[in-house]
Structures are given as structure tokens and as C-alpha cells.
Motif scaffolding. Structure first.
Motif, PDB file in Angstrom:
ATOM      1  N   TRP A  22       0.833  -1.206   0.000  1.00  7.26           N
ATOM      2  CA  TRP A  22       0.000   0.000   0.000  1.00  7.26           C
ATOM      3  C   TRP A  22       0.863   1.249   0.000  1.00  7.26           C
ATOM      4  CZ3 TRP A  22      -3.693  -1.935   4.401  1.00  7.26           C
ATOM      5  CH2 TRP A  22      -4.556  -2.910   3.883  1.00  7.26           C
ATOM      6  N   GLY A  25       1.816   2.214  -3.325  1.00  6.76           N
ATOM      7  CA  GLY A  25       0.742   2.667  -4.202  1.00  6.76           C
ATOM      8  C   GLY A  25      -0.281   1.628  -4.600  1.00  6.76           C
ATOM      9  N   SER A  27      -3.499  -0.801  -4.498  1.00  2.93           N
ATOM     10  CA  SER A  27      -4.830  -0.726  -3.894  1.00  2.93           C
ATOM     11  C   SER A  27      -5.361  -2.121  -3.563  1.00  2.93           C
ATOM     12  CB  SER A  27      -5.804  -0.006  -4.833  1.00  2.93           C
ATOM     13  OG  SER A  27      -5.952  -0.734  -6.036  1.00  2.93           O
ATOM     14  N   ARG A  33      -7.780   3.117  -4.897  1.00  2.00           N
ATOM     15  CA  ARG A  33      -7.287   3.598  -3.598  1.00  2.00           C
ATOM     16  C   ARG A  33      -8.445   4.124  -2.741  1.00  2.00           C
ATOM     17  NH1 ARG A  33      -2.276   2.546  -1.732  1.00  2.00           N
ATOM     18  NH2 ARG A  33      -1.944   4.631  -0.977  1.00  2.00           N
ATOM     19  N   PRO A  49       2.282   7.156   2.199  1.00  2.00           N
ATOM     20  CA  PRO A  49       3.297   6.092   2.218  1.00  2.00           C
ATOM     21  C   PRO A  49       3.999   5.972   3.561  1.00  2.00           C
ATOM     22  CG  PRO A  49       3.576   7.498   0.278  1.00  2.00           C
ATOM     23  CD  PRO A  49       2.508   8.118   1.130  1.00  2.00           C
TER      24      PRO A  49
END
Length: 136
Positions: A22, A25, A27, A33, A49
Motif C-alpha cells: 500500500w 501505491g 490498492s 485507492r 506512504p
């Protein structure tokens, strides 16, 4: 009993790996997302992040401790008990309490439903595995 501790370690390592994904990036297991944020945080804002990587590090470190890292001395055993206590608290108090502690808005109904059927039971199971690791 060692098997239960290793299962708990595997579960925490998996949770750590998902949080790291996650942070990069992903999902997964959702399509977007936004869906991910609704399912795991309970609102429309995906954690950044940094938060994902911190959680990944915590989960992977906990996994290592449950697997036996640090040995059986007083410090590692105390850490295992603390992991068990934290997971038990999250399991008992639930996601609404967690979102309040984190200063997040009231969670969505989707999150509350998933918390009831997935997240809380998972936390309680991992707490039991952590306590098993601490006791042995």
C-alpha cells in the motif's frame, strides 16, 4: 505451541507486506485507492506512504519477535506480551476506538462491518498467538 507462534508470525508478516505494498501505491485487494481507504480506514483519505511503511515495519518487527528473534530473554518476552496486549486491545475495543485515537473522522459503515467480521477477530487471533509466543 511453537507452531501457533509461527502462524502468528506469518500472519503479522503478511500484514506487514500488504502495508508495504500500500505504501508503494497498490490498492490490493480493492480496485481503487478510494475503495481501499473506505475499507481499511473508514473514510475517503488513503494514508500516505509514510504511515503505511511505519505500520509495515511494526508488523514485520512483531512477526520477527514472535518467530523467536531476540531469543527468550526478559526483553523479547516482554515485547511479545506487549504485542499481545496491543492486538487484544485493538480486537476488544474495535475500529471506532482506533479511529478516535488516531484523530480520524467517524468510520464508514463498510469499515465498521469489515471490522466486526474480519479485523477484530484477526486481531484477537493474532493476540492469542502472540501470548502463546510470549508464554513459551
Amino acid at each position: 505451541m511453537k507452531f501457533v507462534a509461527l502462524l502468528g508470525a506469518a500472519g503479522l508478516a503478511g500484514i506487514g507486506a500488504v502495508h508495504a505494498a500500500w505504501g508503494l501505491g497498490s490498492s490490493w485487494p480493492m480496485r481503487t485507492r478510494e475503495e481501499l481507504a473506505d475499507a481499511v480506514v473508514g473514510n475517503d483519505e488513503t494514508p500516505g506512504p509514510e504511515a503505511c511503511f511505519v505500520m509495515a515495519g511494526v508488523a514485520i518487527s512483531a512477526a520477527a519477535l514472535l518467530a523467536g528473534a531476540g531469543g527468550q530473554g526478559r526483553g523479547p518476552r516482554t515485547a511479545r506480551w506487549m504485542i499481545a496486549a496491543g492486538l487484544a486491545a485493538r480486537g476488544v475495543l474495535g475500529g471506532r476506538a482506533a479511529t478516535r485515537v488516531l484523530g480520524l473522522p467517524d468510520p464508514s459503515e463498510r469499515f465498521v462491518r469489515l471490522d466486526t467480521i474480519v479485523y477484530r477477530p484477526l486481531c484477537l487471533t493474532l493476540a492469542a498467538a502472540s501470548a502463546t509466543a510470549a508464554a513459551n
